[in-house]
Design a protein around this motif. Structure first.
Motif, PDB file in Angstrom:
ATOM      1  N   MET A   1       0.850  -1.192   0.000  1.00 28.99           N
ATOM      2  CA  MET A   1       0.000   0.000   0.000  1.00 28.99           C
ATOM      3  C   MET A   1       0.884   1.239   0.000  1.00 28.99           C
ATOM      4  N   SER A   2       0.579   2.199  -0.829  1.00 29.48           N
ATOM      5  CA  SER A   2       1.359   3.424  -0.912  1.00 29.48           C
ATOM      6  C   SER A   2       1.234   4.223   0.367  1.00 29.48           C
ATOM      7  N   THR A   3       2.329   4.914   0.717  1.00 27.61           N
ATOM      8  CA  THR A   3       2.306   5.769   1.903  1.00 27.61           C
ATOM      9  C   THR A   3       1.819   7.167   1.584  1.00 27.61           C
ATOM     10  N   ASP A   4       1.467   7.430   0.327  1.00 31.54           N
ATOM     11  CA  ASP A   4       0.911   8.738  -0.014  1.00 31.54           C
ATOM     12  C   ASP A   4      -0.449   8.901   0.658  1.00 31.54           C
ATOM     13  N   PRO A   5      -0.728  10.017   1.312  1.00 33.84           N
ATOM     14  CA  PRO A   5      -2.046  10.227   1.919  1.00 33.84           C
ATOM     15  C   PRO A   5      -3.143  10.167   0.876  1.00 33.84           C
ATOM     16  N   GLN A   6      -4.165   9.390   1.149  1.00 31.35           N
ATOM     17  CA  GLN A   6      -5.286   9.220   0.236  1.00 31.35           C
ATOM     18  C   GLN A   6      -6.567   9.599   0.969  1.00 31.35           C
ATOM     19  N   ILE A   7      -7.397  10.424   0.353  1.00 30.00           N
ATOM     20  CA  ILE A   7      -8.657  10.875   0.956  1.00 30.00           C
ATOM     21  C   ILE A   7      -9.806  10.330   0.127  1.00 30.00           C
ATOM     22  N   SER A   8     -10.700   9.601   0.768  1.00 34.94           N
ATOM     23  CA  SER A   8     -11.886   9.059   0.099  1.00 34.94           C
ATOM     24  C   SER A   8     -13.091   9.914   0.471  1.00 34.94           C
ATOM     25  N   TYR A   9     -13.873  10.322  -0.533  1.00 34.44           N
ATOM     26  CA  TYR A   9     -15.008  11.204  -0.257  1.00 34.44           C
ATOM     27  C   TYR A   9     -16.262  10.445   0.199  1.00 34.44           C
ATOM     28  N   GLY A  10     -16.292   9.099   0.009  1.00 32.73           N
ATOM     29  CA  GLY A  10     -17.529   8.404   0.357  1.00 32.73           C
ATOM     30  C   GLY A  10     -17.354   7.016   0.914  1.00 32.73           C
ATOM     31  N   SER A  11     -16.131   6.542   1.084  1.00 31.19           N
ATOM     32  CA  SER A  11     -15.936   5.174   1.563  1.00 31.19           C
ATOM     33  C   SER A  11     -16.318   5.070   3.035  1.00 31.19           C
ATOM     34  N   ARG A  12     -17.104   4.021   3.363  1.00 33.50           N
ATOM     35  CA  ARG A  12     -17.530   3.800   4.751  1.00 33.50           C
ATOM     36  C   ARG A  12     -17.174   2.393   5.222  1.00 33.50           C
ATOM     37  N   ASP A  13     -16.477   1.647   4.404  1.00 32.87           N
ATOM     38  CA  ASP A  13     -16.153   0.259   4.736  1.00 32.87           C
ATOM     39  C   ASP A  13     -15.210   0.211   5.944  1.00 32.87           C
ATOM     40  N   PRO A  14     -15.566  -0.546   7.000  1.00 32.51           N
ATOM     41  CA  PRO A  14     -14.691  -0.643   8.181  1.00 32.51           C
ATOM     42  C   PRO A  14     -13.362  -1.317   7.878  1.00 32.51           C
ATOM     43  N   LEU A  15     -13.231  -1.962   6.698  1.00 28.45           N
ATOM     44  CA  LEU A  15     -11.979  -2.621   6.345  1.00 28.45           C
ATOM     45  C   LEU A  15     -10.807  -1.642   6.368  1.00 28.45           C
ATOM     46  N   PHE A  16     -11.067  -0.399   5.981  1.00 29.57           N
ATOM     47  CA  PHE A  16      -9.990   0.589   5.895  1.00 29.57           C
ATOM     48  C   PHE A  16      -9.589   1.134   7.266  1.00 29.57           C
ATOM     49  N   ASN A  17     -10.211   0.615   8.332  1.00 27.66           N
ATOM     50  CA  ASN A  17      -9.802   1.018   9.678  1.00 27.66           C
ATOM     51  C   ASN A  17      -8.471   0.386  10.077  1.00 27.66           C
ATOM     52  N   ASP A  18      -8.049  -0.628   9.336  1.00 28.52           N
ATOM     53  CA  ASP A  18      -6.788  -1.302   9.640  1.00 28.52           C
ATOM     54  C   ASP A  18      -5.626  -0.408   9.225  1.00 28.52           C
ATOM     55  N   ARG A  19      -4.967   0.209  10.223  1.00 30.53           N
ATOM     56  CA  ARG A  19      -3.900   1.157   9.920  1.00 30.53           C
ATOM     57  C   ARG A  19      -2.603   0.465   9.514  1.00 30.53           C
ATOM     58  N   VAL A  20      -2.541  -0.855   9.712  1.00 33.18           N
ATOM     59  CA  VAL A  20      -1.354  -1.586   9.260  1.00 33.18           C
ATOM     60  C   VAL A  20      -1.393  -1.717   7.740  1.00 33.18           C
ATOM     61  N   GLN A  21      -2.545  -2.096   7.204  1.00 32.13           N
ATOM     62  CA  GLN A  21      -2.663  -2.236   5.752  1.00 32.13           C
ATOM     63  C   GLN A  21      -2.855  -0.886   5.056  1.00 32.13           C
ATOM     64  N   PHE A  22      -3.552   0.021   5.738  1.00 31.95           N
ATOM     65  CA  PHE A  22      -3.877   1.307   5.105  1.00 31.95           C
ATOM     66  C   PHE A  22      -3.428   2.445   6.026  1.00 31.95           C
ATOM     67  N   PRO A  23      -2.126   2.653   6.117  1.00 34.86           N
ATOM     68  CA  PRO A  23      -1.621   3.640   7.084  1.00 34.86           C
ATOM     69  C   PRO A  23      -1.917   5.086   6.708  1.00 34.86           C
ATOM     70  N   SER A  24      -2.180   5.349   5.439  1.00 33.58           N
ATOM     71  CA  SER A  24      -2.349   6.743   5.019  1.00 33.58           C
ATOM     72  C   SER A  24      -3.702   6.978   4.355  1.00 33.58           C
ATOM     73  N   PHE A  25      -4.701   6.167   4.733  1.00 34.51           N
ATOM     74  CA  PHE A  25      -6.035   6.296   4.150  1.00 34.51           C
ATOM     75  C   PHE A  25      -6.900   7.146   5.084  1.00 34.51           C
ATOM     76  N   TYR A  26      -7.564   8.150   4.508  1.00 31.54           N
ATOM     77  CA  TYR A  26      -8.398   9.051   5.301  1.00 31.54           C
ATOM     78  C   TYR A  26      -9.778   9.154   4.674  1.00 31.54           C
ATOM     79  N   ARG A  27     -10.761   9.401   5.545  1.00 34.07           N
ATOM     80  CA  ARG A  27     -12.150   9.528   5.083  1.00 34.07           C
ATOM     81  C   ARG A  27     -12.606  10.970   5.249  1.00 34.07           C
ATOM     82  N   THR A  28     -13.656  11.289   4.528  1.00 34.46           N
ATOM     83  CA  THR A  28     -14.320  12.581   4.733  1.00 34.46           C
ATOM     84  C   THR A  28     -15.619  12.423   5.514  1.00 34.46           C
ATOM     85  N   ILE A  29     -16.066  11.183   5.648  1.00 34.45           N
ATOM     86  CA  ILE A  29     -17.255  10.888   6.452  1.00 34.45           C
ATOM     87  C   ILE A  29     -16.922   9.717   7.369  1.00 34.45           C
ATOM     88  N   PRO A  30     -17.597   9.586   8.494  1.00 38.89           N
ATOM     89  CA  PRO A  30     -17.323   8.460   9.395  1.00 38.89           C
ATOM     90  C   PRO A  30     -17.673   7.131   8.745  1.00 38.89           C
TER      91      PRO A  30
END
Length: 697
Positions: A1-30
């Motif tokens: 997974m890239s370390t570039d910060p990534q912002i998702s405007y609509g993703s709500r999947d709890p899978l992306f809560n794993d900071r080991v696999q997705f250390p730089s993934f951010y949401r705009t909604i909970p």
């Protein structure tokens, strides 16, 4: 997974809560888990225990349903039903069964979770059937599509509660959209279509209208600000506002990172700042909490890459014209303290239009005060029976899990709602039984005094002298005291009474029975002393009888002293024998000593009976052996029956049994021994002569 910060405007999947696999993934909604927790907190806040759940038949809906079911179970909320709706449901009999489930169910609160791609089908499904009046709680995916709901939906979902993202105003956007000139964007693709929808006219010199409807050509003076349309409400952005805030946060992070590196770099390297810029530095900078947006907006990014959970609770009403009115009735904000995160506006219309007050949603009627829940085997915890509290227990609230036991000095009232003080019970003089027994004891004691007076007056007559007048007087005095000692057993027990009553009873009764035994032995000695050559002549007289009474009484006194010294009686409040009363009584301290006293008296009575029985064939008018035999027979019978009766009685009845035994046995001695003598003194005086008393051999 890239370390570039990534912002998702609509993703709500709890899978992306794993900071080991997705250390730089951010949401705009909970994520969707936070929305489910808000729904559960809302249900818990209003006390609903029996809730229905309907989800879409896809990965998003099923996952949300399972997570909601788990969260509800943790907080003691039960699912009345779990319905899965798919696009092919209308063609099967399952659709009718679903309607029947909704009609029959006692759950008045139903949660609907559907993915965005299935919302339209849900509205179509619920537009086909007439649904019962329920309170619906919808996820945020329904908010935008409610404006295009079917006519039947406006009836079914009127008054629905929607959990929605927090809305906000994008600074400058209102001025921007009002300043647009449609004529300047004729060559675009998106803008002409938007313009046509907003202004109901077609821009000239553009591609053909995609609406398929012939529209008039727009004039150059037609701008967006001339139309009062919903999109012009620029404070009603929710997802877009989250995107704006997230992008602004990243831009601010980049700016701060750039400024920090510019200040720290050497003059010769300022032209090549990119060489000193690392991706992880931007990632770390974005997680800091000091980025303020325009107009005070701020986006806090938590450890899992989510923004702070902020929701609005909206109440949606459908007008007769088909429009939707949304009213904010509450909010949820995780940035506030735990107890203040959920806010409900109690003054708002929370339950209209179909309910005038908070609807009940339960498997069965709640248990009234005085009852407790009883779990039905095989059913969910929210389904139960109501059973009354046991004797001595209460429940003062509805749906009590268990009953509260009253203290030992209290009892439950008739409805078993409150504990009230127990009535105090003891054998009192005001009770009919106590008054009767005390009256009998006084009457018999007066009778003893009268007979004693008669014997003193006629002490020189043969009938009195022949039966040892001193022992007779002693026996009468002791019997009188036996009758009077029963008064110590009646009335409110005190410590002094408890200490003395059994001891006094034992001593005076021992004196009475010892006197009878001495009288019997005196008769035997006197009769045998008349035989020629008898050595018993020296024992004839009152001295032997007095010594015998004293020695027997001394044994009883010794037992009483040991009893009082080792384990004395004491006053006690009995709260167990009768659930409705506190019985005040005297605890004998040691039952062994008490029955030793009774056994000692019984032994003396048995000896008296044997001696009197052996002397019953002596000359009739010389002795009273037959009278003593009958009196001792009655005495032994009374006290033989006393033991089982006393042991089987409780509370004040034990006292009454003992008093009855004392009175009846004392009355038997008085009647059998002294009434015949009084009969001769008053009614047959001719027999009260010496020649009739002594029958010569």
């Amino acid at each position: 997974m890239s370390t570039d910060p990534q912002i998702s405007y609509g993703s709500r999947d709890p899978l992306f809560n794993d900071r080991v696999q997705f250390p730089s993934f951010y949401r705009t909604i909970p994520d969707e888990l936070s929305e489910l927790k808000v729904i559960v907190k809302l249900i818990k806040h209003f006390g609903w225990k029996w809730v229905g759940l309907i989800v879409s038949d896809d990965e998003t809906g099923l996952r949300a349903g399972e997570n909601l079911e788990r969260e509800m179970k943790i907080r003691g909320i039960c699912l009345a039903f779990f319905i899965i709706i798919n696009n092919g449901l209308l063609a099967s009999r399952d659709s009718i069964e679903i309607k029947e489930i909704l009609v029959r169910s006692t759950a008045n609160v139903i949660v609907i979770l559907a993915s965005l791609m299935n919302v339209d089908f849900f509205l179509f499904f619920f537009a086909v059937f007439d649904m019962p009046e329920k309170l619906w709680i919808l996820s945020s995916t329904f908010l935008k599509v409610l404006r295009v709901a079917y006519p039947q939906n406006r009836k079914t979902f009127n008054g629905v509660l929607v959990v929605s993202y927090q809305r906000g105003e994008i600074p400058g956007f209102k001025e921007f959209i009002y300043g647009l000139d449609p004529t300047e964007y004729k060559e675009g693709i998106l803008f002409p279509n938007v313009s046509e929808r907003l202004s109901d006219c077609e821009l000239s010199n553009t591609i053909p209208s995609r609406t398929g409807i012939s529209l008039p050509i727009c004039t150059e003076s037609e701008f967006f600000d001339e139309y009062d349309l919903p999109i012009n409400d620029t404070t009603n952005f929710r997802i877009s506002y989250g995107v704006y805030t997230a992008v602004y946060t990243m831009a601010l992070a980049l700016h701060k990172l750039y400024m920090n590196q510019k200040l720290e770099s050497h003059p010769e390297s300022r032209g090549n700042l990119q060489a000193h810029f690392k991706q992880w530095q931007l990632n770390a900078m974005m997680q800091r909490k000091d980025f303020g947006g325009a107009a005070g907006d701020r986006m806090y990014i938590k450890a899992k890459g989510d923004p702070s959970t902020q929701y609005e609770l909206l109440k949606c009403f459908f007008s007769e014209e088909g429009g939707v009115q949304t009213v904010k009735v509450g909010s949820f904000d995780t940035t506030k303290p735990a107890g203040n995160q959920l806010y409900i506006n109690s003054s708002a219309d929370l339950w209209g239009p179909y309910f005038t007050e908070r609807p009940k949603s339960q498997c069965n009627e709640p248990c009234l005060p005085g009852y407790r829940k009883y779990k039905i085997k095989g059913e969910q915890p929210c389904c139960y029976k109501c059973v009354p509290c046991a004797e001595g227990e209460i429940s003062n609230s509805s749906d009590a899990q268990s009953c509260i036991k009253c203290s030992e000095y209290e009892k439950c009232n008739e409805k078993r709602i409150v504990c009230i003080p127990k009535n105090i019970n003891f054998l009192s003089y005001s009770d009919p039984l106590g008054a009767t027994l005390s009256s009998i004891s006084i009457i018999f004691s007066i009778g003893c005094s009268a007979i004693l007076g008669i014997f003193i007056k006629y002490r020189e007559t043969p009938i009195v002298r022949a039966n040892n007048r001193y022992l007779s007087c002693l026996l009468l005095i002791s019997l009188m005291l036996c009758f009077l000692c029963t008064l110590l057993f009646i009335g409110r027990p005190t410590q002094i009474c408890c200490l003395l009553r059994q001891v006094i009873f034992g001593i005076v009764f021992t004196i009475s029975v010892s006197s009878v035994l001495a009288k019997t032995l005196t008769v035997i000695i006197a009769f045998n002393a008349t035989k020629p050559g008898s050595k018993l002549k020296k024992y004839v007289g009152t001295q032997l009888a007095i010594i015998l009474v004293f020695v027997n009484s001394l044994g009883e006194i010794i037992i009483s002293i040991v009893w009082l010294a080792s384990n004395p009686p004491f006053r006690e409040a009995d709260t167990l024998s009768d659930p409705n009363y506190i019985i005040l009584l005297c605890n004998e301290g040691s039952g062994c000593f008490f029955f030793c006293i009774i056994g000692y008296i019984g032994t003396l009575a048995l000896l008296s009976f044997i001696a009197a029985f052996l002397a019953k064939d002596f000359p009739d008018r010389f002795n009273e052996a037959k009278n003593i035999t009958f009196s001792m027979l009655g005495f032994c019978s009374v006290w033989g029956a006393f033991v089982p009766a006393y042991l089987s009685s409780k509370g004040s009845r034990m006292v009454a049994v003992e008093i009855f035994a004392i009175l009846s046995s004392s009355a038997g001695l008085l009647g059998c021994i002294f009434i015949p003598k009084c009969y001769i003194i008053f009614l047959r005086p001719e027999l009260n002569r010496k020649d009739n008393i002594v029958r010569k051999q």
